[in-house]
Each structure stands twice: as structure tokens, then as C-alpha cells.
Enzyme design. Structure first.
Site, PDB file in Angstrom:
ATOM      1  N   LYS A  13       0.782  -1.106   0.142  1.00 21.34           N
ATOM      2  CA  LYS A  13       0.073   0.018  -0.014  1.00 21.34           C
ATOM      3  C   LYS A  13       1.015   1.281   0.239  1.00 21.34           C
ATOM      4  O   LYS A  13       0.530   2.125  -0.688  1.00 21.34           O
ATOM      5  CB  LYS A  13      -0.873   0.163   1.016  1.00 21.34           C
ATOM      6  CG  LYS A  13      -1.891  -1.160   1.239  1.00 21.34           C
ATOM      7  CD  LYS A  13      -2.965  -1.231   2.418  1.00 21.34           C
ATOM      8  CE  LYS A  13      -2.137  -1.031   3.779  1.00 21.34           C
ATOM      9  NZ  LYS A  13      -1.346  -2.415   4.071  1.00 21.34           N
ATOM     10  N   ARG A  88      -9.656   1.270   9.190  1.00 22.14           N
ATOM     11  CA  ARG A  88      -8.825  -0.116   9.582  1.00 22.14           C
ATOM     12  C   ARG A  88     -10.132  -1.054  10.155  1.00 22.14           C
ATOM     13  O   ARG A  88      -9.687  -2.141  10.452  1.00 22.14           O
ATOM     14  CB  ARG A  88      -7.636   0.039  10.284  1.00 22.14           C
ATOM     15  CG  ARG A  88      -6.565  -0.867   9.646  1.00 22.14           C
ATOM     16  CD  ARG A  88      -5.416  -0.644  10.668  1.00 22.14           C
ATOM     17  NE  ARG A  88      -4.122  -1.212  10.387  1.00 22.14           N
ATOM     18  CZ  ARG A  88      -3.054  -0.722   9.481  1.00 22.14           C
ATOM     19  NH1 ARG A  88      -3.332   0.419   9.167  1.00 22.14           N
ATOM     20  NH2 ARG A  88      -1.958  -1.373   9.278  1.00 22.14           N
ATOM     21  N   ARG A 127      11.288  -6.073   4.730  1.00 27.52           N
ATOM     22  CA  ARG A 127      11.247  -4.550   4.407  1.00 27.52           C
ATOM     23  C   ARG A 127      11.884  -3.889   5.414  1.00 27.52           C
ATOM     24  O   ARG A 127      12.324  -4.463   6.765  1.00 27.52           O
ATOM     25  CB  ARG A 127       9.451  -4.285   4.836  1.00 27.52           C
ATOM     26  CG  ARG A 127       9.428  -2.832   5.241  1.00 27.52           C
ATOM     27  CD  ARG A 127       7.827  -2.463   5.064  1.00 27.52           C
ATOM     28  NE  ARG A 127       7.051  -3.019   6.203  1.00 27.52           N
ATOM     29  CZ  ARG A 127       5.675  -3.022   6.436  1.00 27.52           C
ATOM     30  NH1 ARG A 127       5.102  -2.457   5.424  1.00 27.52           N
ATOM     31  NH2 ARG A 127       5.055  -3.658   7.099  1.00 27.52           N
ATOM     32  N   ARG A 161      11.021  -2.476  11.131  1.00 25.78           N
ATOM     33  CA  ARG A 161      10.025  -2.010  11.958  1.00 25.78           C
ATOM     34  C   ARG A 161       9.989  -2.961  13.156  1.00 25.78           C
ATOM     35  O   ARG A 161       9.779  -4.213  12.731  1.00 25.78           O
ATOM     36  CB  ARG A 161       8.768  -1.753  11.364  1.00 25.78           C
ATOM     37  CG  ARG A 161       8.765  -0.588  10.699  1.00 25.78           C
ATOM     38  CD  ARG A 161       7.582  -0.441   9.727  1.00 25.78           C
ATOM     39  NE  ARG A 161       6.181  -1.037  10.211  1.00 25.78           N
ATOM     40  CZ  ARG A 161       5.094  -0.916   9.767  1.00 25.78           C
ATOM     41  NH1 ARG A 161       5.041  -0.303   8.557  1.00 25.78           N
ATOM     42  NH2 ARG A 161       4.055  -1.393  10.038  1.00 25.78           N
ATOM     43  N   ARG A 172      -0.725  -9.349  13.492  1.00 28.68           N
ATOM     44  CA  ARG A 172      -1.387  -8.033  12.440  1.00 28.68           C
ATOM     45  C   ARG A 172      -2.016  -8.730  11.585  1.00 28.68           C
ATOM     46  O   ARG A 172      -3.189  -8.209  10.864  1.00 28.68           O
ATOM     47  CB  ARG A 172      -0.254  -7.095  11.759  1.00 28.68           C
ATOM     48  CG  ARG A 172       0.483  -6.451  13.064  1.00 28.68           C
ATOM     49  CD  ARG A 172       1.895  -5.827  12.593  1.00 28.68           C
ATOM     50  NE  ARG A 172       1.673  -4.760  11.565  1.00 28.68           N
ATOM     51  CZ  ARG A 172       2.684  -4.947  10.697  1.00 28.68           C
ATOM     52  NH1 ARG A 172       4.023  -5.684  10.578  1.00 28.68           N
ATOM     53  NH2 ARG A 172       2.662  -4.145   9.596  1.00 28.68           N
TER      54      ARG A 172
HETATM   55  P1  ADP Z   1       2.251  -2.084   3.208  1.00 29.58           P
HETATM   56  O1  ADP Z   1       2.167  -0.500   3.353  1.00 29.58           O
HETATM   57  O2  ADP Z   1       1.055  -2.640   2.442  1.00 29.58           O
HETATM   58  O3  ADP Z   1       2.666  -2.459   4.666  1.00 29.58           O
HETATM   59  P2  ADP Z   1       4.776  -1.707   1.804  1.00 29.58           P
HETATM   60  O4  ADP Z   1       4.535  -0.930   0.713  1.00 29.58           O
HETATM   61  O5  ADP Z   1       5.313  -1.361   2.925  1.00 29.58           O
HETATM   62  O6  ADP Z   1       3.351  -2.502   2.271  1.00 29.58           O
HETATM   63  O7  ADP Z   1       5.231  -2.865   1.045  1.00 29.58           O
HETATM   64  C1  ADP Z   1       5.952  -4.122   1.905  1.00 29.58           C
HETATM   65  C2  ADP Z   1       7.391  -4.551   1.516  1.00 29.58           C
HETATM   66  O8  ADP Z   1       7.243  -4.967   0.309  1.00 29.58           O
HETATM   67  C3  ADP Z   1       8.188  -3.405   1.272  1.00 29.58           C
HETATM   68  O9  ADP Z   1       9.787  -3.989   1.906  1.00 29.58           O
HETATM   69  C4  ADP Z   1       8.385  -3.136  -0.182  1.00 29.58           C
HETATM   70  O10 ADP Z   1       9.511  -2.663  -0.528  1.00 29.58           O
HETATM   71  C5  ADP Z   1       7.912  -4.681  -0.857  1.00 29.58           C
HETATM   72  N1  ADP Z   1       7.056  -4.407  -2.080  1.00 29.58           N
HETATM   73  C6  ADP Z   1       6.160  -3.555  -2.503  1.00 29.58           C
HETATM   74  N2  ADP Z   1       5.674  -3.716  -3.502  1.00 29.58           N
HETATM   75  C7  ADP Z   1       6.047  -4.862  -3.999  1.00 29.58           C
HETATM   76  C8  ADP Z   1       6.333  -5.506  -5.162  1.00 29.58           C
HETATM   77  N3  ADP Z   1       5.416  -5.383  -6.139  1.00 29.58           N
HETATM   78  N4  ADP Z   1       7.240  -6.673  -5.404  1.00 29.58           N
HETATM   79  C9  ADP Z   1       7.843  -6.927  -4.538  1.00 29.58           C
HETATM   80  N5  ADP Z   1       8.080  -6.301  -3.226  1.00 29.58           N
HETATM   81  C10 ADP Z   1       7.091  -5.446  -3.086  1.00 29.58           C
HETATM   82  P1  AMP Z   2       1.109   0.378   8.990  1.00 31.90           P
HETATM   83  O1  AMP Z   2       2.079   1.303   8.937  1.00 31.90           O
HETATM   84  O2  AMP Z   2      -0.164   0.779   8.289  1.00 31.90           O
HETATM   85  O3  AMP Z   2       1.174  -1.114   8.788  1.00 31.90           O
HETATM   86  O4  AMP Z   2       0.558   0.535  10.671  1.00 31.90           O
HETATM   87  C1  AMP Z   2       1.279   0.104  11.641  1.00 31.90           C
HETATM   88  C2  AMP Z   2       0.361   0.029  12.889  1.00 31.90           C
HETATM   89  O5  AMP Z   2       0.007   1.289  13.143  1.00 31.90           O
HETATM   90  C3  AMP Z   2      -0.779  -0.850  12.989  1.00 31.90           C
HETATM   91  O6  AMP Z   2      -0.426  -1.945  13.174  1.00 31.90           O
HETATM   92  C4  AMP Z   2      -1.551  -0.405  14.046  1.00 31.90           C
HETATM   93  O7  AMP Z   2      -1.008  -0.465  15.463  1.00 31.90           O
HETATM   94  C5  AMP Z   2      -1.332   1.078  13.808  1.00 31.90           C
HETATM   95  N1  AMP Z   2      -2.378   1.944  12.929  1.00 31.90           N
HETATM   96  C6  AMP Z   2      -2.155   2.395  11.770  1.00 31.90           C
HETATM   97  N2  AMP Z   2      -3.207   2.813  11.105  1.00 31.90           N
HETATM   98  C7  AMP Z   2      -4.391   2.623  12.167  1.00 31.90           C
HETATM   99  C8  AMP Z   2      -5.686   2.695  11.994  1.00 31.90           C
HETATM  100  N3  AMP Z   2      -6.401   3.070  11.013  1.00 31.90           N
HETATM  101  N4  AMP Z   2      -6.496   2.305  13.314  1.00 31.90           N
HETATM  102  C9  AMP Z   2      -5.752   1.838  14.196  1.00 31.90           C
HETATM  103  N5  AMP Z   2      -4.445   1.462  14.435  1.00 31.90           N
HETATM  104  C10 AMP Z   2      -3.772   1.892  13.491  1.00 31.90           C
END
Ligand code: ADP
Ligand code: AMP
Length: 219
Positions: A13, A88, A127, A161, A172
Site C-alpha cells: 500500500k 482499518r 522490509r 520496524r 497483525r
Molecule cells: P504496506 O504499506 O501495505 O504494509 P509496503 O508498501 O511497505 O506495504 O510494502 C511491503 C514490502 O514489500 C516493502 O519492503 C516493499 O519494498 C515491498 N514491495 C512492495 N511492493 C512490492 C512488489 N510489487 N514486489 C515486491 N516487493 C514489493
Molecule cells: P501500518 O504502517 O499501516 O502497517 O500501521 C502500523 C500500525 O499502526 C498498525 O499495526 C496499528 O497498530 C497502527 N495503525 C495504523 N493505522 C491505524 C488505524 N487506522 N487504526 C488503528 N491503528 C492503526
């Protein structure tokens, strides 16, 4: 455009949001990034959120909704926004509907990123994010930085993270299935959901997302 991105943790995302926000000239609003910025600045909000995040739980709605509302009210978000990680759960989705209704606004689309669970786990495990700005995202094998451990964008230190460790990831994913997935049906009943396969190269997924959104706009 006012768009919500939905998908499991690690679906991509944040990665897609960076490109889509640029293409569509709207701000990328990630509640996860906002919480992490608060944590690194040592704010009261950050202190409150940290324990929930580290345990893989959702931060309570009251705090989260107030923070998201405040961000959406900023001048740069008046012409539209791309929400990543908010709403969420169904009560957050209802609160967002209320907020928009009060301003005679509505969402244009909910983009649902579909990724098999084993791929999500691999994406999360590798990541690495930047200490200065957690929207600067890399992956040890899929999207490695030019120099190991260093952010290409700002030179900051890359780290894993705390909530990307295996035990927390399981929690999660469970929270995603039980609390977040129901918002897809909620928005489906409003005719807003467009689902795309989020496997493949980042650019391919962005292209798929853009064409899904164009189709949605034309409809
Ligand atoms: P989210 O925001 O949904 O938690 P991220 O955008 O942080 O996910 O992506 C999760 C991990 O996957 C990151 O390390 C990113 O670099 C990697 N990633 C994102 N899109 C792709 C893709 N299309 N192919 C491979 N790896 C990806
Ligand atoms: P993310 O960066 O989207 O993976 O979010 C990391 C963490 O932040 C989640 O696991 C939750 O603990 C908190 N968080 C982010 N967005 C929300 C939301 N909309 N509602 C509640 N917790 C959130």
C-alpha cells in the site's frame, strides 16, 4: 479524487501510494506513518500509540480518528487524498463517511490490493524503512537500497520496524482478517471497491491500479 487503499500489511500500500499520489497530485496520508512520526518525535500521541503498535493491535479508534481527521483537514488535502491504513475497521469507515458527509464530499474509490499471504509474509520479513521518514520503504531483496542500510532518498539509516518481527506479523494478519477485511464488504455495498492483483513488479501494479481507477472514474 478521494481514495482509500486497503490490503493486508505488506501488500504494498505504501509503495503504491507514493506513485499513485504523485500521478494523481493528491497527498498520501498513512496513519501508520503519522503514528511513527509521533513516536520518533516523542509526542504524547506517539507514547499512547506505541504499545498497541508493538503488540500488533489497532490503536484505539478515538485517537486514530481524531488524528486522521486533523490530517485530512489540512489545506493540501482539500482537493482529495489517498488514504493508506485508514480506515482499518468498520467504525472508522463509518466515522470517515460522517466526516465526508458533513463537508458534502464522498469517496471515489476503494482500491483493494490482493496478495497471497505467503508473499505478504516475505515482503514484510525483508522490509526496511528509513528512521527519518517511514514512507521511504525498501526491501532487502525486492527493492534493495543502493547502499546497504542507507536510504536512497534522504541518506537516513534503514531499520526493521519492531512490528515487522515474525510474532507480531502473525497478530497483525489476524487483526487484518477479523477487523479490517469487513470494511471491504462495507464499501462493496456502496459500489466503491476495485480489486487488483498486487503481485508482480511495482510498476506493473501501479499501472494496474491506475487503469482500475480510470475505469472507476469513467463509470
Ligand atoms: P504496506 O504499506 O501495505 O504494509 P509496503 O508498501 O511497505 O506495504 O510494502 C511491503 C514490502 O514489500 C516493502 O519492503 C516493499 O519494498 C515491498 N514491495 C512492495 N511492493 C512490492 C512488489 N510489487 N514486489 C515486491 N516487493 C514489493
Ligand atoms: P501500518 O504502517 O499501516 O502497517 O500501521 C502500523 C500500525 O499502526 C498498525 O499495526 C496499528 O497498530 C497502527 N495503525 C495504523 N493505522 C491505524 C488505524 N487506522 N487504526 C488503528 N491503528 C492503526
Amino acid at each position: 479524487m478521494r481514495i482509500v487503499l486497503v490490503g493486508p500489511p505488506g501488500a504494498g500500500k505504501g509503495t503504491q501510494a507514493a506513485y499513485l499520489a504523485k500521478n494523481l497530485s493528491i497527498p498520501h496520508i498513512s496513519t501508520g506513518d503519522l503514528f511513527r512520526a509521533n513516536i520518533s518525535q516523542g509526542t504524547a500521541l506517539g507514547k499512547q500509540a506505541k504499545a498497541y503498535m508493538d503488540a500488533g493491535n489497532l490503536v484505539p479508534d478515538e485517537v486514530t480518528i481524531a488524528m486522521a481527521k486533523d490530517r485530512m483537514e489540512q489545506p493540501d488535502a482539500q482537493g482529495g487524498f489517498l488514504l493508506d491504513g485508514f480506515p482499518r475497521n468498520v467504525s472508522q469507515a463509518e466515522a470517515l463517511d460522517e466526516m465526508l458527509k458533513a463537508e458534502s464530499m464522498k469517496l471515489d474509490a476503494v482500491l483493494d490490493l490482493e496478495v497471497p499471504e505467503d508473499e505478504v509474509v516475505k515482503r514484510i520479513a525483508g522490509r526496511r524503512v528509513c528512521r527519518n521518514e517511514s514512507s521511504h520503504v525498501f526491501h532487502v531483496t525486492y527493492a534493495p537500497p543502493k547502499q546497504e542500510g542507507v536510504c536512497d532518498t534522504c541518506g537516513g539509516e534503514l531499520y526493521q520496524r519492531d512490528d515487522d518481527r515474525e510474532e507480531t506479523v502473525r497478530k497483525r494478519l489476524e487483526v487484518y482478517h477479523t477487523q479490517t477485511e469487513p470494511i471491504i464488504d462495507y464499501y462493496r455495498s456502496q459500489g466503491l471497491v476495485v480489486t487488483i492483483a498486487a503481485l508482480g513488479k511495482v510498476e506493473e501494479v501501479t499501472e494496474r491500479a491506475m487503469s482500475a481507477l480510470r475505469g472507476d472514474r469513467a463509470a
